[in-house]
Scaffold this active site. Structure first.
Site, PDB file in Angstrom:
ATOM      1  N   ARG A  55       0.844  -1.197   0.000  1.00  0.00           N
ATOM      2  CA  ARG A  55       0.000   0.000   0.000  1.00  0.00           C
ATOM      3  C   ARG A  55       0.872   1.237   0.000  1.00  0.00           C
ATOM      4  O   ARG A  55       2.087   1.156   0.158  1.00  0.00           O
ATOM      5  CB  ARG A  55      -1.031  -0.009   1.140  1.00  0.00           C
ATOM      6  CG  ARG A  55      -0.649  -0.658   2.441  1.00  0.00           C
ATOM      7  CD  ARG A  55       0.410   0.041   3.226  1.00  0.00           C
ATOM      8  NE  ARG A  55       0.104   1.444   3.403  1.00  0.00           N
ATOM      9  CZ  ARG A  55       0.989   2.394   3.583  1.00  0.00           C
ATOM     10  NH1 ARG A  55       2.297   2.104   3.625  1.00  0.00           N
ATOM     11  NH2 ARG A  55       0.661   3.646   3.741  1.00  0.00           N
ATOM     12  N   GLY A  56       0.192   2.402  -0.144  1.00  0.00           N
ATOM     13  CA  GLY A  56       0.943   3.635  -0.350  1.00  0.00           C
ATOM     14  C   GLY A  56       1.057   3.828  -1.851  1.00  0.00           C
ATOM     15  O   GLY A  56       1.435   2.882  -2.572  1.00  0.00           O
ATOM     16  N   ARG A  98      -7.866  -0.693  -6.558  1.00  0.00           N
ATOM     17  CA  ARG A  98      -8.140   0.470  -5.701  1.00  0.00           C
ATOM     18  C   ARG A  98      -8.291   1.706  -6.593  1.00  0.00           C
ATOM     19  O   ARG A  98      -7.518   1.866  -7.544  1.00  0.00           O
ATOM     20  CB  ARG A  98      -6.999   0.692  -4.671  1.00  0.00           C
ATOM     21  CG  ARG A  98      -6.856  -0.440  -3.665  1.00  0.00           C
ATOM     22  CD  ARG A  98      -5.875  -0.080  -2.559  1.00  0.00           C
ATOM     23  NE  ARG A  98      -6.468   0.802  -1.566  1.00  0.00           N
ATOM     24  CZ  ARG A  98      -5.769   1.409  -0.598  1.00  0.00           C
ATOM     25  NH1 ARG A  98      -4.475   1.222  -0.495  1.00  0.00           N
ATOM     26  NH2 ARG A  98      -6.378   2.173   0.285  1.00  0.00           N
ATOM     27  N   ASP A 246      -2.394  10.616  -2.467  1.00  0.00           N
ATOM     28  CA  ASP A 246      -2.752   9.564  -3.412  1.00  0.00           C
ATOM     29  C   ASP A 246      -3.093  10.112  -4.785  1.00  0.00           C
ATOM     30  O   ASP A 246      -2.982   9.425  -5.787  1.00  0.00           O
ATOM     31  CB  ASP A 246      -3.908   8.732  -2.864  1.00  0.00           C
ATOM     32  CG  ASP A 246      -3.405   7.851  -1.753  1.00  0.00           C
ATOM     33  OD1 ASP A 246      -3.199   8.356  -0.639  1.00  0.00           O
ATOM     34  OD2 ASP A 246      -3.137   6.663  -2.023  1.00  0.00           O
ATOM     35  N   ASN A 256      -5.623  12.350   0.350  1.00  0.00           N
ATOM     36  CA  ASN A 256      -4.708  11.513   1.124  1.00  0.00           C
ATOM     37  C   ASN A 256      -5.544  10.776   2.161  1.00  0.00           C
ATOM     38  O   ASN A 256      -6.766  10.956   2.265  1.00  0.00           O
ATOM     39  CB  ASN A 256      -3.611  12.362   1.780  1.00  0.00           C
ATOM     40  CG  ASN A 256      -2.516  11.504   2.396  1.00  0.00           C
ATOM     41  OD1 ASN A 256      -2.009  10.575   1.755  1.00  0.00           O
ATOM     42  ND2 ASN A 256      -2.144  11.773   3.642  1.00  0.00           N
ATOM     43  N   LYS A 257      -4.890   9.950   2.943  1.00  0.00           N
ATOM     44  CA  LYS A 257      -5.570   9.127   3.948  1.00  0.00           C
ATOM     45  C   LYS A 257      -6.593   9.924   4.738  1.00  0.00           C
ATOM     46  O   LYS A 257      -6.333  11.056   5.133  1.00  0.00           O
ATOM     47  CB  LYS A 257      -4.507   8.516   4.866  1.00  0.00           C
ATOM     48  CG  LYS A 257      -5.003   7.629   5.973  1.00  0.00           C
ATOM     49  CD  LYS A 257      -5.899   6.508   5.488  1.00  0.00           C
ATOM     50  CE  LYS A 257      -5.293   5.661   4.398  1.00  0.00           C
ATOM     51  NZ  LYS A 257      -6.278   4.804   3.708  1.00  0.00           N
TER      52      LYS A 257
HETATM   53  O1  MRU Z   1      -4.650   3.172   2.246  1.00  0.00           O
HETATM   54  P1  MRU Z   1      -3.173   3.398   2.125  1.00  0.00           P
HETATM   55  O2  MRU Z   1      -2.401   2.872   3.280  1.00  0.00           O
HETATM   56  O3  MRU Z   1      -2.644   2.932   0.797  1.00  0.00           O
HETATM   57  O4  MRU Z   1      -3.030   4.991   2.135  1.00  0.00           O
HETATM   58  C1  MRU Z   1      -1.761   5.542   1.973  1.00  0.00           C
HETATM   59  C2  MRU Z   1      -1.726   7.014   2.050  1.00  0.00           C
HETATM   60  O5  MRU Z   1      -2.728   7.676   2.219  1.00  0.00           O
HETATM   61  C3  MRU Z   1      -0.381   7.647   1.805  1.00  0.00           C
HETATM   62  O6  MRU Z   1      -0.255   8.843   2.521  1.00  0.00           O
HETATM   63  C4  MRU Z   1      -0.217   7.952   0.306  1.00  0.00           C
HETATM   64  O7  MRU Z   1      -0.502   6.830  -0.467  1.00  0.00           O
HETATM   65  C5  MRU Z   1       1.148   8.445  -0.006  1.00  0.00           C
HETATM   66  S1  MRU Z   1       2.375   7.212   0.189  1.00  0.00           S
HETATM   67  C6  MRU Z   1       3.875   7.924  -0.196  1.00  0.00           C
END
Ligand code: MRU
Length: 365
Positions: A55-56, A98, A246, A256-257
């Site tokens: 993830r990320g 996703r 993202d 973002n998250k």
């Molecule tokens: O749901 P996730 O864990 O994939 O979410 C990740 C994030 O929101 C990160 O901040 C984003 O992907 C940037 S990672 C460099």
């Protein structure tokens, strides 16, 4: 299971070409167990992305690039058209894992464009080019994160307090992370930052991953619950917020998250600058504003019972579980890319970032 070593010495995503497998750390098991797993089938790769084993945004892009190469290797076709028909099916499938992180479609489109640019070559030659391209996407990610770290570091000073949300760390990329890159580079240079990591409900990427990797690296990191950011900012302990993203829209709105926009609103209240760390692979100039960003909705169980010893919410209660939120561009002090820091108005400055990128690629004078 492998012998325990520092988490930062593992590769987040790798290719085992002999085994025709994408190799990842299963991030759902961290920090308790470090398990390295191989993904060989389309279903395994899709599941790993959907379930957040990898993830990320940048790491998802690299996993997708290696993934489509591994799947393309097994396409039994001699002619280009038949090969591409199957390639596109597999690409669409992986792309559906996703919706919010644009790096997924960005990496898959780049792999497809490579095939299209080489349609005169044999299928075997195209497969070899796909492998090299996926490896380049990974190497590029490392270079890009380092550059983001250098630009990010120029925005802070030794001894500063930095707050971050979710995990935009090495585990979300191939090295350095995006939001953590200034922290790791600062650590190399003796900056002695004090970092606050939001735990990040509901999947706890801040507690399980950011606090883990920064602590393993010897960074001074303090874990806080998501509802504590106002307290640490009001206390004057935070000089800057660095977060990943993202998808950045053309006007600078940044997804973002979930919870990032709350942090940004609080930071603005206490005059703390909010920096969004974004490789250009995460900037989507085809999405005009944050309103057009597709926000992933995730299962209710992530909120009601996951991580708890027993269910913590009444059976049958309604749950709203968006995985991301959009931070409005007027709450953002700067977008830190590998080509410099974009400032408001973002509609102009992001175009300038892409102009610099084209210039570096030798496409403009
Ligand atoms: O749901 P996730 O864990 O994939 O979410 C990740 C994030 O929101 C990160 O901040 C984003 O992907 C940037 S990672 C460099």
């Amino acid at each position: 299971m492998e012998e325990k070593k520092n988490i930062l010495s593992y590769e987040t995503v790798a290719l085992d070409d002999k085994e025709s497998a994408v190799v990842i750390i299963d991030q759902t098991k961290l920090p308790g167990t470090t398990e390295i797993i191989q993904l060989k089938t389309a279903q395994e790769i899709w599941d790993a992305i959907y379930l957040l084993k990898v993830r990320g945004a940048p790491a998802i892009g690299v996993a997708a690039a290696f993934g489509i190469y591994v799947l393309a290797k097994h396409i039994d076709a001699k002619d280009y058209e038949t090969f591409m028909e199957e390639f596109r099916k597999q690409k669409e499938y992986l792309n559906s894992a996703r919706p919010t992180a644009v790096n997924l479609s960005w990496a898959l489109n780049r792999m497809e464009a490579l095939c299209e640019a080489n349609k005169d070559k044999s299928v075997e030659e195209i497969k070899a080019l796909l492998k090299a391209e996926a490896e380049e996407i990974k190497e590029e990610d490392i270079r890009v994160c380092r550059k983001i770290g250098e630009y990010g570091l120029s925005l802070v000073k030794p001894g500063d307090g930095i707050l971050t949300h979710c995990n935009a760390g090495q585990l979300a990329t191939c090295k350095y992370g995006t939001a953590t890159a200034p922290i790791y580079l600062g650590q190399e240079q003796g900056y002695n930052f004090r970092v606050f990591a939001d735990e990040t409900r509901p999947l706890l990427q801040g507690a399980r991953l950011t606090a883990y990797e920064l602590h393993s690296a010897g960074v001074d990191v303090t874990l806080i619950c998501d509802n504590m950011s106002a307290t640490v900012m009001k206390n004057g302990w935070v000089n800057a917020v660095f977060v990943g993203c993202d998808r950045v829209a053309a006007n600078g709105d940044a997804a973002n998250k979930i919870g990032t926009s709350v942090v940004a609103a609080v930071a603005n209240r206490y005059h703390v600058p909010v920096y969004i760390c974004a490789p250009t692979s995460t900037i989507d100039m085809n999405t005009p504003t944050g309103n057009e960003i597709h926000i992933e909705q995730r299962p209710a169980e992530e909120v009601t019972e996951m991580w708890y010893k027993e269910r913590m919410a009444p059976e049958g209660v309604k749950v709203f579980n968006p995985a991301f939120d959009v931070t409005d561009n007027d709450l953002i002090a700067g977008i830190v890319t590998e080509y410099g820091v974009a400032r408001a108005p973002y509609t102009e400055s992001l175009k300038e970032i892409f102009r610099r990128k084209e210039e570096a690629a030798g496409k403009v004078e």
